[in-house]
Write an enzyme that holds these catalytic residues in place. Sequence first.
Site, PDB file in Angstrom:
ATOM      1  N   ASP A   8       0.857  -1.186   0.000  1.00 59.08           N
ATOM      2  CA  ASP A   8       0.000   0.000   0.000  1.00 59.08           C
ATOM      3  C   ASP A   8       0.891   1.233   0.000  1.00 59.08           C
ATOM      4  OD1 ASP A   8      -2.021  -1.818   0.188  1.00 59.08           O
ATOM      5  OD2 ASP A   8      -2.806  -1.111   2.110  1.00 59.08           O
ATOM      6  N   ASP A 129     -15.848  -3.469  -1.118  1.00 53.78           N
ATOM      7  CA  ASP A 129     -15.320  -3.106   0.195  1.00 53.78           C
ATOM      8  C   ASP A 129     -16.488  -2.797   1.115  1.00 53.78           C
ATOM      9  OD1 ASP A 129     -12.790  -3.216  -1.017  1.00 53.78           O
ATOM     10  OD2 ASP A 129     -12.917  -1.106  -1.598  1.00 53.78           O
TER      11      ASP A 129
END
EC number: 5.3.1.16
Length: 242
Positions: A8, A129
């Site tokens: 990330d 998500d």
Amino acid sequence: MIVFPAIDLKGGEVVRLAEGDMDRATVYGDNPAAQAMLFAEAGAEHLHVVDLDGAFAGESRNREAVEAIVAEFPGYVQLGGGIRDATAVEGWFNLGVARIVIGSAALKDPDFVKEMAREWENGIVVAVDARDGMIATEGWAEVSDVPVADMARRFEDAGVASLLFTDIGRDGLLKGCNIDATVELARQTDMPVIASGGVKGLDDIHVLSLHAHEGIEGVITGRALYEGRLDLAAAIAMGARS
């Protein structure tokens, strides 16, 4: 079952967030390409990369870092974060990214995602998500009133390669993957599902691998690797046996 180590990116650094909160970022390194190579040396052939700044801004903010990762990593790179138009999709595929993950645009403009799935065969992954079972977008900052299963059904027979399911409430917290919700989603759709959020160790990999025959294509893990709680080589080997 594929094990995807995660990188990330925030401000060009390798970080992990807690529950998707940019103010709760832990920095694990300042050389993303070098981190990608460490994963490759451990046996990784697949890599999941997220441009966190891009997810919040709606456009790439870590392009240089992503380019370096793609140039160095010898395997398959899956990229998400702020990719919301055809120009961005084409640009990343031309650079060498293998799969593009689309989240916010999938909720707000499903026809765009279907068009991209037709144009880039087996190249588009839809991110589902969820916070408390409802789809979240804009870097998880906005929660909709759309349930996960309803979102998934919008893309049945659309040519989408996979669904990427993340339980935001577990992401980056090492609480254990929400296996029940992940498997339930796989049972409700014909699309392969990639699990994400909360992986804390080899037990999560083992249990998920037992459901590979039900459509669990892979699992993404980040913090457990960076903090030494999960051996990547062992996880990859376990996934390969499923």
